[in-house]
Design a protein around this motif. Structure first.
Motif, short mmCIF file in Angstrom:
data_model
loop_
_atom_site.label_atom_id
_atom_site.label_comp_id
_atom_site.label_asym_id
_atom_site.label_seq_id
_atom_site.Cartn_x
_atom_site.Cartn_y
_atom_site.Cartn_z
N SER A 80 23.37 46.14 16.46
CA SER A 80 24.49 47.08 14.91
C SER A 80 23.00 47.62 14.49
O SER A 80 23.68 48.20 13.69
N THR B 73 36.74 51.13 11.77
CA THR B 73 37.09 49.69 11.87
C THR B 73 38.43 49.28 10.97
O THR B 73 39.25 48.90 12.04
N TRP C 215 31.25 53.87 8.20
CA TRP C 215 32.33 53.55 9.56
C TRP C 215 32.70 52.66 9.93
O TRP C 215 34.15 52.50 9.94
N LEU C 216 33.30 51.50 8.27
CA LEU C 216 34.21 50.89 8.47
C LEU C 216 35.33 51.65 8.18
O LEU C 216 36.75 51.16 9.11
N ASP D 285 27.71 41.49 16.81
CA ASP D 285 28.26 42.43 15.77
C ASP D 285 29.65 43.47 17.03
O ASP D 285 29.52 44.26 15.57
N LEU E 23 27.78 51.59 7.24
CA LEU E 23 28.23 50.61 6.94
C LEU E 23 29.62 50.96 6.40
O LEU E 23 30.82 51.12 7.18
N GLU F 145 23.42 43.96 4.37
CA GLU F 145 23.11 45.07 5.83
C GLU F 145 22.97 45.73 5.11
O GLU F 145 22.14 46.92 5.84
N HIS G 197 33.16 40.12 16.22
CA HIS G 197 34.70 40.62 15.65
C HIS G 197 35.28 41.21 16.72
O HIS G 197 35.21 42.09 17.34
N HIS H 262 28.94 38.78 5.79
CA HIS H 262 27.76 39.50 5.46
C HIS H 262 27.34 39.71 4.35
O HIS H 262 27.84 39.04 3.13
N ARG I 190 35.81 38.31 3.62
CA ARG I 190 35.01 39.51 4.77
C ARG I 190 33.31 39.30 4.36
O ARG I 190 32.65 40.08 5.12
N PHE I 191 33.03 40.78 2.86
CA PHE I 191 32.08 40.72 2.30
C PHE I 191 32.64 40.94 0.81
O PHE I 191 33.77 40.93 0.46
N GLN J 113 37.49 44.32 17.27
CA GLN J 113 36.89 45.83 17.23
C GLN J 113 36.30 45.98 18.65
O GLN J 113 35.95 47.37 18.43
N GLU K 124 41.35 47.91 13.69
CA GLU K 124 42.12 46.24 13.08
C GLU K 124 43.14 46.09 13.01
O GLU K 124 44.18 45.00 13.18
N1 GUN Z 1 31.25 44.20 6.44
C1 GUN Z 1 31.74 44.70 6.26
N2 GUN Z 1 32.95 44.58 7.21
C2 GUN Z 1 31.93 44.52 8.10
C3 GUN Z 1 31.85 44.25 10.12
O1 GUN Z 1 33.37 44.09 10.06
N3 GUN Z 1 30.79 44.50 10.07
C4 GUN Z 1 29.94 45.14 9.88
N4 GUN Z 1 29.41 44.91 10.57
N5 GUN Z 1 29.24 44.53 8.60
C5 GUN Z 1 30.55 44.50 7.97
#
Ligand code: GUN
Ligand code: FE
Length: 461
Positions: free
Chosen positions: A306, A108, A103-104, A332, A100, A245, A85, A242, A215-216, A88, A112
């Motif tokens: 990560s 994050t 953290w977002l 990552d 996760l 995770e 990314h 993603h 993104r996911f 980031q 962004e």
């Molecule tokens: N899942 C959705 N967005 C992200 C991201 O920016 N990084 C990671 N590692 N997982 C995510």
């Protein structure tokens, strides 16, 4: 010689080391590689002098780079970062004790969103490209942000710096903060504009190419995933996202998509899985999901730094490989704290040791040779360029790093008795594999003294 005269621009002479197949190093000593004006490898010789090759191929005005003077210097294929990314990067190392989903939202999304400011975006993108190139990453699959102009800027800067890149405008139209969310219409429009821009600045995608980037699943509506899947199918675009995770993330996907059997089914049902798909993480897959991924030909980007940092888990890399799923490595950034694929490969070894301690399966341990394969050939397959990059072969591009373990400031101390000498033929290979292991575990960007992409010199210490 028969046939047309080769249009050779440069000859490189020295030791060439690569991992053409999983789990083994090939050392080509006293090799000579000739590269044409398009950066394509057109000559591969060994045990010849430069003069002989120049004469045999009737070469004129050819540049020669001769590092065949003993010591601990070797050419190695450039690294491929299959998941990074770019916006980031300023957060590398900043993740506290988060996992996760928090953290977002904590670290994050605010960063962004702030890269909508193009001055700030340029500062960050210049730096991340310089830093990754400096660490030998000749090809990166980038996530940018939701912003069209900042994403176009990342494509322009990749070309300017000379890094091969896949550029993904991030799509997210639900479950995202108000300050960092798009509508379906905005996401579509922005995706098409970025593709148009990339195809304008690099019409044959010789260096940069677009990659669709939902993104996911949680951040995209059914409607948006459907549209992206159709676009992919229609044009054969690459895509990245993603998957599996984190356990809370998986639970959330089940709630959001109750009709899908699993997380992977969500992507499959929307035509977002094929051999041009990069799935980051894939830690907590079921057997059914693993089979589905294998059957579609999609690949997995393993991001060990990560996965340790934000405590996501241990990806079962050997299990994926044994089941025929292609695997590459991803930094990552900034779930991972390092821009270096060398360091990522090192951590892939350690994470595999932790996995082996819990599974008690010796084969789960990845070797030095395994992770260097993932860093090069494995990554090349994920980005669909395995006929172009990842190893030294006729017809591939000169995307290469020159590694010097005796470089200024080197942290790799190779003792006199550890230096490979061709005369000691029986210990030569073993010595090189030890030297490579020392590089993997102790080396850094100071050892990567030169980097080329498509034959162009993009770093020189
Ligand atoms: N899942 C959705 N967005 C992200 C991201 O920016 N990084 C990671 N590692 N997982 C995510
Ligand atoms: Fe990521």
């Amino acid at each position: 010689m028969t046939g047309a005269k080769l249009n050779v621009r440069a000859l490189y002479k020295g030791t060439f080391i690569h991992t053409p197949v999983l789990g083994s190093l090939e050392v080509i000593e006293h090799g000579i590689v000739g590269v044409d004006h398009d950066g394509t490898i057109v000559i591969l010789e060994r045990n010849r002098s430069l003069e002989q090759v120049i004469e045999d191929f009737d070469l004129e005005e050819v540049e020669t780079v001769d590092v065949d003077h003993g010591g601990n210097k070797f050419f190695f294929p450039g690294f491929i970062d299959t998941h990074i990314h770019a916006p980031q990067y300023p957060n590398n190392g900043i993740f506290g004790n988060s996992t996760l989903l928090d953290w977002l939202t904590t670290y994050t999304f605010p960063l962004e969103a702030s890269l909508k400011d193009l001055t700030k975006a340029k500062l960050v993108y210049d730096k991340v490209i310089e830093r990754t190139l400096g660490n030998g990453t000749t090809c990166a699959s980038y996530y940018a942000t939701i912003d069209t102009d900042a994403t176009n800027l990342l494509a322009d800067l990749s070309i300017e710096h000379g890094q091969r890149a896949f550029i993904g405008k991030v799509c997210m139209n639900q479950n995202s903060p108000d300050y960092y969310c798009e509508t379906f219409e905005e996401s579509k429009e922005s995706t098409l504009k970025v593709i148009e821009h990339i195809n304008k600045v690099d019409p044959h995608n010789k260096l940069v190419a677009p990659i669709l980037t939902p993104r996911f699943a949680p951040s995209c509506t059914d409607e948006l995933l459907h549209w992206l899947g159709n676009l992919k199918k229609e044009h054969g675009y690459h895509s990245q996202t993603h998957i599996c995770e984190n356990k809370d993330e998986i639970k959330w996907v089940h709630e959001l998509y109750p009709d899908a059997e699993g997380y992977t089914d969500v992507y499959k049902d929307h035509n977002l899985l094929d051999e041009k798909t990069i799935l980051a993480h894939a830690i907590h897959l079921t057997e059914h999901e693993k089979d589905m991924i294998r059957d579609t030909g999609a690949g997995v980007s393993h991001c060990p730094i990560s996965n340790s940092s934000i405590t996501s888990g241990e990806c079962r890399v050997r299990w994926l490989l044994d089941n025929g799923i292609p695997v590459g490595l991803g930094t990552d950034v900034s779930g991972g704290f390092s821009p270096s694929i060398l360091q990522t490969a090192r951590q892939a070894v350690l994470v595999s040791r932790h996995l082996a301690m819990s599974t008690a399966l010796e084969k789960d341990k990845l070797s030095v040779e395994d992770v260097l394969y993932l860093a090069t050939q494995g990554g090349a397959k994920l980005v669909g360029l395995n006929d172009k990059i990842g190893s030294f072969e006729l017809g591939k591009q000169w995307d290469v790093q020159l590694v010097d373990l005796d470089a200024k400031g080197s942290q790799v101390d190779v003792f006199e008795w550890q230096v490979p000498h061709i005369v000691e033929i029986e210990t030569y290979k073993l010595k090189w594999s030890n030297v490579i292991a020392k590089w993997l575990f102790n080396g850094d960007d100071r050892n990567t003294t030169k980097v080329w992409v498509n034959g162009r010199l993009v770093k020189a210490l």
